[in-house]
Design an enzyme around this catalytic site. Structure first.
Site, short mmCIF file in Angstrom:
data_model
loop_
_atom_site.label_atom_id
_atom_site.label_comp_id
_atom_site.label_asym_id
_atom_site.label_seq_id
_atom_site.Cartn_x
_atom_site.Cartn_y
_atom_site.Cartn_z
N VAL A 22 67.25 83.40 38.81
CA VAL A 22 66.84 82.33 38.58
C VAL A 22 67.64 81.12 39.66
CG1 VAL A 22 66.37 80.64 36.64
CG2 VAL A 22 65.77 82.90 36.57
N VAL A 24 66.85 80.24 42.55
CA VAL A 24 66.27 79.92 43.14
C VAL A 24 66.09 77.99 42.91
CG1 VAL A 24 63.43 79.25 42.81
CG2 VAL A 24 64.40 81.04 42.91
N TYR A 25 67.33 77.86 41.94
CA TYR A 25 66.91 76.32 41.44
C TYR A 25 68.09 76.32 42.21
CZ TYR A 25 70.82 73.45 39.51
OH TYR A 25 71.77 72.57 39.13
N LEU A 26 69.54 77.11 43.14
CA LEU A 26 70.14 76.08 44.59
C LEU A 26 69.02 75.83 45.64
CD1 LEU A 26 72.83 78.23 44.44
CD2 LEU A 26 72.98 75.96 43.46
#
Length: 221
Positions: A126, A129-131
């Protein structure tokens, strides 16, 4: 200046609203839940219920009518899914930028993240994907017709603000109180020279206004 704040019930956003109104500006805090309104009003800001995950650019523009600027301080938050990282950390930022452009709120500030754009968009992790989502949002905002500034803080803490920071293209890993992030956002909104700049932000030894003045100016329009 009238400033719309997306993610208006978040920790940074509530601090920002309080600091903006204390400085004589007008703040409109975008929130998803009507029951968050009292917390927003306590900062001196005006609540506006708008869910960026289920809105159109036209609806955003209507909410931003009369605003001079907008700040994207929303986020899917800890424990959220990969899908919501894309939906909030990327798509909601892009939507707010589109709505701001339609509304004429051309000053646009993004609370991004140190490391934005360095994540793997195809990862099952996660945080990766956030970055990636943050990086794609930043890229989209840079391609807009807005007078954008992208602020990439390091690790966030709830410590009292110090009013002193370190800013630059690469400042190294570090932390910063949310109160100081909010203070930097206020200063950025008040400093036209920071338009079209991207910088990292952590706690440091330099007063905020002095630190921002040291940044190279962004490219002309």
């Amino acid at each position: 200046m009238k400033v719309a704040i997306a993610g208006g019930h978040g920790k940074i956003a509530l601090l920002l609203a309080r600091q903006l109104t204390a400085a004589g500006h007008e703040a409109v805090s975008l929130i998803r839940k009507p029951e968050q309104s009292d917390d927003v009003r306590a900062t001196g800001a005006t609540p506006a219920v708008l869910d960026l995950e289920h809105s159109t650019a036209t609806q955003v523009a209507e909410t931003l009518t009369g605003c001079d600027a907008a700040v994207f301080a929303a986020g899917a938050g800890p424990g959220s899914t990969i899908e919501r990282k894309w939906a909030v950390d990327r798509d909601a930022a892009v939507l707010l930028a589109a709505g701001a452009q339609l509304a004429g709120a051309y000053r646009f500030v993004v609370v991004s993240s140190m490391g934005a754009g360095e994540g793997d968009p195809d990862s099952d992790d996660v945080f990766q994907v956030y970055l990636a989502a943050k990086g794609q949002a930043d890229d989209a905002v840079r391609e807009s017709g807005l007078d954008w500034t992208i602020v990439r803080p390091g690790g966030l803490t709830d410590d009292p603000g110090t009013g002193r920071v370190a800013v630059g293209d690469h400042v190294g890993r570090g932390t910063i109180p949310r109160a100081d992030v909010a203070a930097v956002l206020v200063a950025v909104l008040e400093a036209p020279s920071t338009a079209r700049t991207t910088f990292e932000l952590i706690g440091g030894d330099v007063p905020i206004d002095e630190a921002l003045a040291s940044l190279p100016p962004g490219p002309p329009v």
